[in-house]
Structure formats: C-alpha cells, structure tokens
Design a protein around this motif. Structure first.
Motif, mmCIF file in Angstrom:
data_model
loop_
_atom_site.group_PDB
_atom_site.id
_atom_site.type_symbol
_atom_site.label_atom_id
_atom_site.label_comp_id
_atom_site.label_asym_id
_atom_site.label_seq_id
_atom_site.Cartn_x
_atom_site.Cartn_y
_atom_site.Cartn_z
ATOM 1 N N VAL A 11 0.837 -1.210 0.000
ATOM 2 C CA VAL A 11 0.000 0.000 0.000
ATOM 3 C C VAL A 11 0.864 1.250 0.000
ATOM 4 O O VAL A 11 0.584 2.233 -0.713
ATOM 5 C CB VAL A 11 -0.942 -0.010 1.221
ATOM 6 N N THR A 12 1.942 1.238 0.777
ATOM 7 C CA THR A 12 2.841 2.387 0.825
ATOM 8 C C THR A 12 3.498 2.630 -0.523
ATOM 9 O O THR A 12 3.583 3.764 -1.000
ATOM 10 C CB THR A 12 3.925 2.170 1.901
ATOM 11 N N ALA A 14 2.358 1.648 -3.472
ATOM 12 C CA ALA A 14 1.326 2.097 -4.417
ATOM 13 C C ALA A 14 0.987 3.567 -4.203
ATOM 14 O O ALA A 14 0.854 4.340 -5.157
ATOM 15 C CB ALA A 14 0.076 1.233 -4.265
ATOM 16 N N ALA A 15 0.858 3.975 -2.920
ATOM 17 C CA ALA A 15 0.572 5.378 -2.629
ATOM 18 C C ALA A 15 1.713 6.281 -3.088
ATOM 19 O O ALA A 15 1.476 7.376 -3.623
ATOM 20 C CB ALA A 15 0.327 5.553 -1.131
ATOM 21 N N PHE A 16 2.934 5.812 -2.905
ATOM 22 C CA PHE A 16 4.097 6.596 -3.350
ATOM 23 C C PHE A 16 4.106 6.754 -4.868
ATOM 24 O O PHE A 16 4.389 7.843 -5.384
ATOM 25 C CB PHE A 16 5.383 5.924 -2.874
ATOM 26 N N ILE A 17 3.786 5.683 -5.594
ATOM 27 C CA ILE A 17 3.763 5.749 -7.061
ATOM 28 C C ILE A 17 2.678 6.711 -7.542
ATOM 29 O O ILE A 17 2.896 7.528 -8.441
ATOM 30 C CB ILE A 17 3.552 4.336 -7.645
ATOM 31 N N VAL A 18 1.496 6.606 -6.915
ATOM 32 C CA VAL A 18 0.403 7.518 -7.294
ATOM 33 C C VAL A 18 0.786 8.963 -7.012
ATOM 34 O O VAL A 18 0.548 9.861 -7.836
ATOM 35 C CB VAL A 18 -0.885 7.132 -6.543
ATOM 36 N N LEU A 19 1.389 9.202 -5.860
ATOM 37 C CA LEU A 19 1.823 10.554 -5.512
ATOM 38 C C LEU A 19 2.894 11.055 -6.470
ATOM 39 O O LEU A 19 2.883 12.228 -6.876
ATOM 40 C CB LEU A 19 2.347 10.576 -4.073
ATOM 41 N N LEU A 20 3.807 10.172 -6.854
ATOM 42 C CA LEU A 20 4.864 10.551 -7.790
ATOM 43 C C LEU A 20 4.284 10.910 -9.154
ATOM 44 O O LEU A 20 4.674 11.917 -9.765
ATOM 45 C CB LEU A 20 5.872 9.406 -7.926
ATOM 46 N N ILE A 21 3.334 10.107 -9.628
ATOM 47 C CA ILE A 21 2.701 10.389 -10.926
ATOM 48 C C ILE A 21 1.938 11.706 -10.872
ATOM 49 O O ILE A 21 2.011 12.533 -11.793
ATOM 50 C CB ILE A 21 1.767 9.229 -11.328
ATOM 51 N N ALA A 22 1.201 11.935 -9.773
ATOM 52 C CA ALA A 22 0.466 13.192 -9.627
ATOM 53 C C ALA A 22 1.412 14.380 -9.584
ATOM 54 O O ALA A 22 1.132 15.434 -10.182
ATOM 55 C CB ALA A 22 -0.386 13.147 -8.357
ATOM 56 N N THR A 23 2.552 14.221 -8.914
ATOM 57 C CA THR A 23 3.539 15.308 -8.858
ATOM 58 C C THR A 23 4.118 15.601 -10.230
ATOM 59 O O THR A 23 4.311 16.760 -10.610
ATOM 60 C CB THR A 23 4.669 14.936 -7.876
ATOM 61 N N ILE A 24 4.376 14.536 -10.993
ATOM 62 C CA ILE A 24 4.928 14.712 -12.347
ATOM 63 C C ILE A 24 3.933 15.462 -13.233
ATOM 64 O O ILE A 24 4.292 16.400 -13.947
ATOM 65 C CB ILE A 24 5.288 13.348 -12.955
ATOM 66 N N PHE A 25 2.652 15.058 -13.166
ATOM 67 C CA PHE A 25 1.641 15.727 -13.988
ATOM 68 C C PHE A 25 1.454 17.182 -13.553
ATOM 69 O O PHE A 25 1.296 18.074 -14.402
ATOM 70 C CB PHE A 25 0.307 14.973 -13.904
ATOM 71 N N TYR A 26 1.477 17.418 -12.257
ATOM 72 C CA TYR A 26 1.330 18.795 -11.767
ATOM 73 C C TYR A 26 2.504 19.657 -12.215
ATOM 74 O O TYR A 26 2.320 20.784 -12.688
ATOM 75 C CB TYR A 26 1.232 18.781 -10.247
#
Length: 354
Positions: A11-12, A14-26
């Motif tokens: 879970v950690t 997966a959450a890190f990957i999602v956060l990383l992808i969101a940061t990249i898009f932002y």
C-alpha cells in the motif's frame, strides 16, 4: 503478522507511485513551457546528431570533431542564408508595411459596394492615426517589445545549449533515462528511445525537404506572375510550412493582402499559384517524402495542434507535430506491442503441450 507488513508495504509503495505520478503531472502542467524548450533542444540535438553521425562514419573523425563541423555547417548555413536574404526580404517587408493603408482603402471601397459591407466601413475610424497609441502607451509597448526580445533570445540560447549538450554524448542521457526503470526493462527502454530518435530524425528530414520545395516553388511562382514582395512572401511560406495543416493558412493571409494592392486579377492569380503549390505539396510531394519517413494521422495532428496551441500558444503549435510523432512511437511500442499484443507474441499453452 508478516502478511500485514507485506500488505502495508505494498500500500505504501502504491501510494508513493500515485503521488509521484500526480507530482509529475502537476509539474508538467505548471511548467509546460520549460518542457517544450527542453523538447526543442532535443529536436535540435537529433538534427545535429544525425549530421554528426554522418561525418563520423564517412570521415572517420572523433565525435567532438564531427559535432564541431556539423554545428559550423548548420549555424553557418542559417547565418549565411540570413545574410544573403535579409536585405531583400527586409526591404520587401518594409514595403509590405507601407502598403497596409492602401490595402485598407481598397478594402473599404470593395466593402462599400455591399449593404453589409457598408455597415463595417461605418464602424472603421476615418483617421487611422487615432488608432496609433499615445506617447505614454508607445513607451510601454516599446518596453514590452524589448522584454519579449530578450526573453526570446534567452529561450533560443537555452535551446541551443541543450541541443549541443545532448548531441555531444547522446548515450550518456539515454542510459540515464533507462536507469530510472527496473533492470529487466532497460534494454527495451533503450530500444524505444533509439526508435524515437530515428522517428524524429526522419520527420526532420522530411519536413526540411518539404519546406525547401515550398519556399523555392512559391518564390518562382510569385515572380512569374509579377506579384510584389515575392521573396518576402515566399520566405513566410517557407517558415510556416514547418506547421502542418495550420501553417499554410496563416501564410496565405499576407498573400491576399499584398495582391489586393495590384487589383482583383492579381488576387486570383496569386491564390491560384499558392493554392496549386499547396495542393501539389499536400497530395503529391508530402506523401512521397513522408512515405519513407513519418506519416502522422492528419485529424489527430490537427487535434494535438489545437490543444497545444490553446495551452501554450505559438511554441506549443510549433512543436505539436514532433511531439505527436514521439507519442505515437511510445504508445505503439510500450502499450500496443508490450501490453495489448504481449499474449500474441508469447507461445500459447496448446503450442507448448503439442
């Protein structure tokens, strides 16, 4: 207890990957202009690398020497062409600016012949000098022009430096990108990056060939019919040919304005010449050139151009086509071949048992 720790770890991650992808898009959305400048530098690096590789293979020189020769030839050709054409084109551009009042007068006369046109003429100011800015506003606009010029020069310098650094040692950067992926995928990433390089190189070769043909044929055609400012208009057509679909329409606007000063007959001749060249280029020259290089879907290209033009203006419109070419390669290689068609490439159970 061990299963709980494994689940929490997954879970950690997966959450890190999602956060990383969101940061990249932002970050990409907030600083899109910067990424477009970097891509422009990559595009320049692809061009210089292609020329450098040719010199290295043919002359058997070191890459540093080949890059030096390529840079001198490329930038020297641009400076030389500007030095030769600038006096003629600059003079004709000044003449084009001086013909604007005459064009406005003729346009008013033509519109006055119609009822709907008369209403438009009534809304136009009688004294065009009133349209000019006052002294205070003029200084403000002048400072804005200076600021824009300095910004453009700074962006151009960034693109040139980025292109030279990338072209000096391409494997250094491609291997760096590959190291961001797991070891088992690195060879595949390098393969796709090489295909992106080949795609951009072929697209540049095809585009430069099409631009040259359009520029030369337009200059010859305008000169034959006696259109004023033939070289300036041909130079505009050459530049805007870099933007597929939309560029030719933009380059056709000054053709109509200039030909209006020479009468309706010249308008017809110029439109026939320009339309004929664009027709031949679209249905004969471009298919032949890009049949052996890169063929982009016209409707998809237009959609991407409009999208990038709305989001980032001229620079986005300018780079929409090569960006689409790279996106098509990445999607086709990683998504279509490696994901959707992976089951087709792997041997089936029946084949193994048989």
């Amino acid at each position: 207890m061990q299963n709980i720790h494994r689940y929490a770890k997954r879970v950690t991650i997966a959450a890190f990957i999602v956060l990383l992808i969101a940061t990249i898009f932002y970050t990409f959305n907030r600083h899109l202009y910067f990424f477009l400048l970097v891509f422009a530098g990559i595009l320049l690096a692809v061009l210089l690398s292609g020329i450098t590789n040719w010199f290295v293979n043919k002359l058997h020189v070191r890459r540093e020497v080949g890059l030096l020769i390529s840079s001198i030839l490329f930038f020297g050709s641009i400076i030389g062409a500007f030095w030769l054409l600038a006096p003629t084109v600059g003079k004709q551009v000044q003449e084009m600016r001086s013909t604007v009042p005459e064009v406005v007068t003729q346009l008013e006369g033509w519109l006055s012949q119609y009822g709907w046109g008369q209403k438009i003429v009534e809304q136009m100011p009688n004294d065009m000098s009133k349209v000019l800015p006052q002294q205070q506003a003029l200084f403000s606009r002048l400072s804005g022009v200076v600021s824009s010029t300095l910004s453009f020069l700074a962006d151009l310098l960034i693109v040139i430096i980025t292109g030279l650094f990338f072209a000096a040692n391409p494997p250094l950067y491609t291997r760096g990108v590959a190291k961001l992926f797991p070891v088992r995928y690195r060879s595949r990433v390098l393969e796709v990056l090489q295909k992106c390089y080949e795609t951009l190189k072929l697209w540049l070769v095809g585009m430069l060939a099409a631009m040259t043909i359009i520029g030369i044929s337009t200059a010859i055609g305008y000169s034959l019919i006696g259109l004023n400012l033939a070289f300036a208009l041909a130079f505009i057509a050459f530049l805007f040919a870099f933007i597929p679909n939309i560029g030719p329409w933009i380059a056709g606007i000054p053709v109509v304005l200039v030909s209006l000063t020479q009468g309706p007959q010249m308008v017809l001749y110029s439109l026939l010449v320009y339309g004929g060249i664009q027709l031949v280029e679209s249905y004969w020259i471009t298919p032949i050139i890009f049949q052996k290089t890169v063929d982009l879907p016209p409707a998809l290209l237009l959609f991407v151009q409009v999208l990038f033009g709305i989001v980032q203006g001229g620079l986005g419109l300018l780079l929409a086509a090569p960006i689409l070419a790279v996106i098509i390669v990445v999607v086709d290689e990683f998504y279509v071949k490696d994901f959707l068609e992976s089951d087709l490439q792997a041997p089936s159970v029946e084949t193994k048992s048989g």
